[in-house]
Design a protein around this motif. Sequence first.
Motif, PDB file in Angstrom:
ATOM      1  N   GLY A  58       0.797  -1.218   0.000  1.00 34.45           N
ATOM      2  CA  GLY A  58       0.000   0.000   0.000  1.00 34.45           C
ATOM      3  C   GLY A  58       0.830   1.269   0.000  1.00 34.45           C
ATOM      4  O   GLY A  58       1.114   1.833   1.068  1.00 34.45           O
ATOM      5  N   SER A  60       1.782   5.210  -0.329  1.00 36.31           N
ATOM      6  CA  SER A  60       1.085   6.425   0.084  1.00 36.31           C
ATOM      7  C   SER A  60       0.819   7.320  -1.118  1.00 36.31           C
ATOM      8  O   SER A  60       1.747   7.772  -1.786  1.00 36.31           O
ATOM      9  CB  SER A  60       1.923   7.184   1.117  1.00 36.31           C
ATOM     10  N   GLN A  61      -0.452   7.580  -1.377  1.00 35.15           N
ATOM     11  CA  GLN A  61      -0.811   8.439  -2.503  1.00 35.15           C
ATOM     12  C   GLN A  61      -0.301   9.865  -2.312  1.00 35.15           C
ATOM     13  O   GLN A  61       0.119  10.513  -3.274  1.00 35.15           O
ATOM     14  CB  GLN A  61      -2.330   8.416  -2.734  1.00 35.15           C
ATOM     15  N   GLY A 376      -4.344   2.801   0.041  1.00 39.14           N
ATOM     16  CA  GLY A 376      -3.436   3.927   0.226  1.00 39.14           C
ATOM     17  C   GLY A 376      -2.994   4.049   1.669  1.00 39.14           C
ATOM     18  O   GLY A 376      -3.073   3.093   2.448  1.00 39.14           O
ATOM     19  N   ARG A 377      -2.557   5.251   2.026  1.00 38.04           N
ATOM     20  CA  ARG A 377      -2.105   5.489   3.395  1.00 38.04           C
ATOM     21  C   ARG A 377      -2.687   6.809   3.892  1.00 38.04           C
ATOM     22  O   ARG A 377      -3.029   7.704   3.114  1.00 38.04           O
ATOM     23  CB  ARG A 377      -0.575   5.495   3.480  1.00 38.04           C
ATOM     24  N   HIS A 391      -2.695   2.389   7.287  1.00 35.64           N
ATOM     25  CA  HIS A 391      -3.492   2.019   6.118  1.00 35.64           C
ATOM     26  C   HIS A 391      -4.634   3.005   5.903  1.00 35.64           C
ATOM     27  O   HIS A 391      -5.233   3.509   6.849  1.00 35.64           O
ATOM     28  CB  HIS A 391      -4.103   0.635   6.303  1.00 35.64           C
ATOM     29  N   PHE A 396      -6.716   5.954  -2.801  1.00 37.39           N
ATOM     30  CA  PHE A 396      -5.395   5.601  -3.299  1.00 37.39           C
ATOM     31  C   PHE A 396      -5.339   5.900  -4.798  1.00 37.39           C
ATOM     32  O   PHE A 396      -6.372   6.114  -5.442  1.00 37.39           O
ATOM     33  CB  PHE A 396      -5.019   4.149  -2.998  1.00 37.39           C
ATOM     34  N   THR A 397      -4.127   5.949  -5.312  1.00 38.10           N
ATOM     35  CA  THR A 397      -3.905   6.301  -6.717  1.00 38.10           C
ATOM     36  C   THR A 397      -3.375   5.112  -7.483  1.00 38.10           C
ATOM     37  O   THR A 397      -2.510   4.374  -6.989  1.00 38.10           O
ATOM     38  CB  THR A 397      -2.901   7.468  -6.826  1.00 38.10           C
TER      39      THR A 397
END
Length: 471
Positions: A58, A60-61, A376-377, A391, A396-397
């Motif tokens: 996961g 980070s976006q 994502g984060r 989390h 998210f991207t």
Amino acid sequence: MNAPLYSRREMLARAGGGFGMLAFASMLEAASNPFAPKVPMQVGGKAKSIIWIFTNGGPSQVDTWDYKPELAKRDGQTLEGFDPKTGFFPGSVGGLMKSPFEFKQYGESGTWCSDLFPKTAMHVDKMSFIHSCWTGSNNHSPALFMINTGTTRMGYPCVGSWVTYGLGSESDSLPSFVVMTDPLNRGLPKGSASNWGSGFLPSVFQGTWLKPSGAPIDNLAVPASLTPQRQRAQLDLLAKLNRNALHGSAIESELNARIESFELAYRMQTAAPDAFEVKNEPKHIQKMYGLNEKHCGHFAAQCLTARRMVERGVRFIQLYSGGMENQQSWDGHKDILGNHRGFANESDQPVAALISDLEQRGLLDQTLIVWGGEFGRLPIAQKGDKPGRDHNPHAFTVWMCGGGVKGGYHHGESDEIGFKAAIDKVSVHDLHATILAAAGLDHEQLTFKFQGLDQRLTGVENPKVVKQVFA
């Protein structure tokens, strides 16, 4: 998607050709050869192969591709109304945390990217970004199952299995679907092989895992005592006995699939060793990928193998960046700066080289590259000596490149601090429908009868293809 009685060539000879008959013939061929190439269900899908660069854990976006200047302005502030159970460690919630990475704009599109990906960022004008993805679980295993199979439970077919079930393979001597995991002894993704299993689809559609060290596939070397003639005779006899015993039975199509898997294994003994030998590549290609660089050589070898697989007609390739446990993957609970810097350093040059290499060979437009993880984060800090991020299932991207997608395009938005998908939200099922559409597969038509129902990857919640990402 039912089993064929005649080969494609036989059907065309009988019917005189035509696109509709070609499609029908490709369906008919699938029972005797489940890997036979099939005609796409709908016009417009350009991707003949898919490479999914799976950033396991996961990423980070807000530290990669989703620039949030407001987050920097509010650094240290408490996020009012935040539910600490959103993440996985509710007892270590801190304040909002600005990105420790520098962002700048790239390309004619002016796409913002952090300094984690200086080489990959040179390709942003070929990439479509979806910034508004969301999922339903904040735990790795169910989230991994969701992003891979469309459900949070194990035992369901993954995207690669559905794609190869729907399209077959362009290669008759390599697996239609291959998976490469972390080669540095950092483990498999959580849930292991269930992430690339075929579930209730015939077992021949499961991913072939390439071992990260030693021979990538067991038993590729033929025993010295077994001549090609003897091996061929053994396979022919085995197939004849099996077909004679089970002709007309309810499991005949499954048996045919198993026989074809034996035949594929036989052909792989010649083709696979060459396909995996990246050292045969010209020196300038090895250098471009960073094959001999300590920091990225392992992932470079996998990206270069992926390109060689695409050239040889393999339909679906999944590369896992990172292993299982927390800091052994993109799971940056601690030290987000060191964690993401390390994994980006391993993957940036190889991924950029993969895009360049496919493009210079004329393969990018027919190869869809997908980059992303299971969630994502959070934009808040996870407290510790070196703060990380917990989390975040809410945003998210994912980016895509090649395969007919629109370059320099950004779809959807997360909110001003990157906490939740806010505009044009894209569910995992929407994402799956879009990936299938890139390969010419209609997610509503791609079904398999199981437990009395026409099952599909995208479920029954009326998911939508994100048509805007296509050129």
